[in-house]
Write an enzyme that holds these catalytic residues in place. Sequence first.
Site, PDB file in Angstrom:
ATOM      1  CD1 TRP A   1       8.691 -11.413 -46.296  1.00  0.00           C
ATOM      2  CD2 TRP A   1       9.728  -9.442 -46.574  1.00  0.00           C
ATOM      3  NE1 TRP A   1       8.286 -10.895 -47.496  1.00  0.00           N
ATOM      4  CE2 TRP A   1       8.901  -9.690 -47.697  1.00  0.00           C
ATOM      5  CE3 TRP A   1      10.456  -8.261 -46.532  1.00  0.00           C
ATOM      6  CZ2 TRP A   1       8.802  -8.792 -48.759  1.00  0.00           C
ATOM      7  CZ3 TRP A   1      10.355  -7.369 -47.585  1.00  0.00           C
ATOM      8  CH2 TRP A   1       9.556  -7.641 -48.687  1.00  0.00           C
TER       9      TRP A   1
ATOM     10  CG  PHE B   1       0.093  -9.821 -42.716  1.00  0.00           C
ATOM     11  CD1 PHE B   1      -0.438  -8.640 -42.217  1.00  0.00           C
ATOM     12  CD2 PHE B   1      -0.786 -10.770 -43.235  1.00  0.00           C
ATOM     13  CE1 PHE B   1      -1.805  -8.405 -42.230  1.00  0.00           C
ATOM     14  CE2 PHE B   1      -2.154 -10.554 -43.252  1.00  0.00           C
ATOM     15  CZ  PHE B   1      -2.660  -9.365 -42.749  1.00  0.00           C
ATOM     16  CD  GLU B   2       2.173 -13.981 -44.317  1.00  0.00           C
ATOM     17  OE1 GLU B   2       3.344 -13.598 -44.218  1.00  0.00           O
ATOM     18  OE2 GLU B   2       1.310 -13.393 -45.003  1.00  0.00           O
TER      19      GLU B   2
ATOM     20  CB  VAL C   1       8.265  -4.811 -39.930  1.00  0.00           C
ATOM     21  CG1 VAL C   1       7.516  -4.241 -41.137  1.00  0.00           C
ATOM     22  CG2 VAL C   1       7.528  -6.008 -39.365  1.00  0.00           C
TER      23      VAL C   1
ATOM     24  CG  HIS D   1       3.419  -3.157 -47.344  1.00  0.00           C
ATOM     25  ND1 HIS D   1       2.486  -3.407 -48.308  1.00  0.00           N
ATOM     26  CD2 HIS D   1       3.709  -4.353 -46.772  1.00  0.00           C
ATOM     27  CE1 HIS D   1       2.224  -4.714 -48.329  1.00  0.00           C
ATOM     28  NE2 HIS D   1       2.952  -5.297 -47.414  1.00  0.00           N
TER      29      HIS D   1
HETATM   30  C1  DLZ Z   1       5.458  -7.360 -48.163  1.00  0.00           C
HETATM   31  C2  DLZ Z   1       6.386  -7.140 -47.026  1.00  0.00           C
HETATM   32  C3  DLZ Z   1       7.166  -5.976 -46.935  1.00  0.00           C
HETATM   33  C4  DLZ Z   1       7.102  -4.905 -47.959  1.00  0.00           C
HETATM   34  N1  DLZ Z   1       8.029  -5.790 -45.945  1.00  0.00           N
HETATM   35  C5  DLZ Z   1       8.136  -6.735 -44.980  1.00  0.00           C
HETATM   36  C6  DLZ Z   1       9.044  -6.556 -43.897  1.00  0.00           C
HETATM   37  O1  DLZ Z   1       9.804  -5.586 -43.795  1.00  0.00           O
HETATM   38  N2  DLZ Z   1       9.098  -7.528 -42.956  1.00  0.00           N
HETATM   39  C7  DLZ Z   1       8.295  -8.650 -42.999  1.00  0.00           C
HETATM   40  O2  DLZ Z   1       8.376  -9.473 -42.081  1.00  0.00           O
HETATM   41  N3  DLZ Z   1       7.445  -8.829 -44.022  1.00  0.00           N
HETATM   42  C8  DLZ Z   1       7.357  -7.924 -45.006  1.00  0.00           C
HETATM   43  N4  DLZ Z   1       6.485  -8.106 -46.044  1.00  0.00           N
HETATM   44  C9  DLZ Z   1       5.763  -9.408 -46.150  1.00  0.00           C
HETATM   45  C10 DLZ Z   1       4.466  -9.453 -45.329  1.00  0.00           C
HETATM   46  O3  DLZ Z   1       4.754  -9.632 -43.952  1.00  0.00           O
HETATM   47  C11 DLZ Z   1       3.609 -10.663 -45.799  1.00  0.00           C
HETATM   48  O4  DLZ Z   1       4.395 -11.834 -45.805  1.00  0.00           O
HETATM   49  C12 DLZ Z   1       3.034 -10.462 -47.193  1.00  0.00           C
HETATM   50  O5  DLZ Z   1       2.323  -9.255 -47.273  1.00  0.00           O
HETATM   51  C13 DLZ Z   1       2.091 -11.640 -47.565  1.00  0.00           C
HETATM   52  O6  DLZ Z   1       0.957 -11.659 -46.700  1.00  0.00           O
END
Ligand code: DLZ
Length: 158
Positions: free
Chosen positions: A31, A66-67, A89, A96
């Site tokens: 992400w 999250f992973e 993030v 979220h």
């Molecule tokens: C879903 C999501 C969102 C909205 N924003 C971010 C972010 O800004 N940075 C990031 O690293 N990941 C984001 N994710 C994805 C979540 O980390 C995760 O991959 C999903 O919720 C699947 O478990």
Amino acid sequence: MSTNNKFDFSLEKYNIPNYSNLKIGIVVSEWNSDITNNLLSGAVKELISNGITKKNIFVNWVPGSFELVYGCKQILKKNFDAIIAIGCVIKGDTDHYEYICSSVSNGIMQLNIESDIPVIFCVLTDHNKVQSSERSGGKYGNKGTEAAIAAIKMASFK
Ligand code: DLZ
């Protein structure tokens, strides 16, 4: 919590007998990959410039921040000297952001409590992309570079 002038890049207080033997695992989130790629390059360049060999740097990707905890937990078994978790993030319109930030920071803290391998927190938690750019090779430096130095310092405990 600005880190301007607070991060100490010098390694002289740490007892590191042989940098070329250090094995570093890196887990990176896809992400915001424009930002996480810059953090990754900063970290790898800094490790190499301190004598760590390219073959001893192992990069693993995960879908999102999250992973990161699961990814780091899996590679704990590989007996690295330190692991760096890299993510970015960025706050959106919903809650979220808070859930991801608290899960990943608590998860990585938990890994540090439970395992013998230091896991370095290189996850930007920003309000917008500008803040993230400023911290991944922009006017506030590159937090990947700082994470690499933190990894080397913490590896000295092992
Ligand atoms: C879903 C999501 C969102 C909205 N924003 C971010 C972010 O800004 N940075 C990031 O690293 N990941 C984001 N994710 C994805 C979540 O980390 C995760 O991959 C999903 O919720 C699947 O478990």
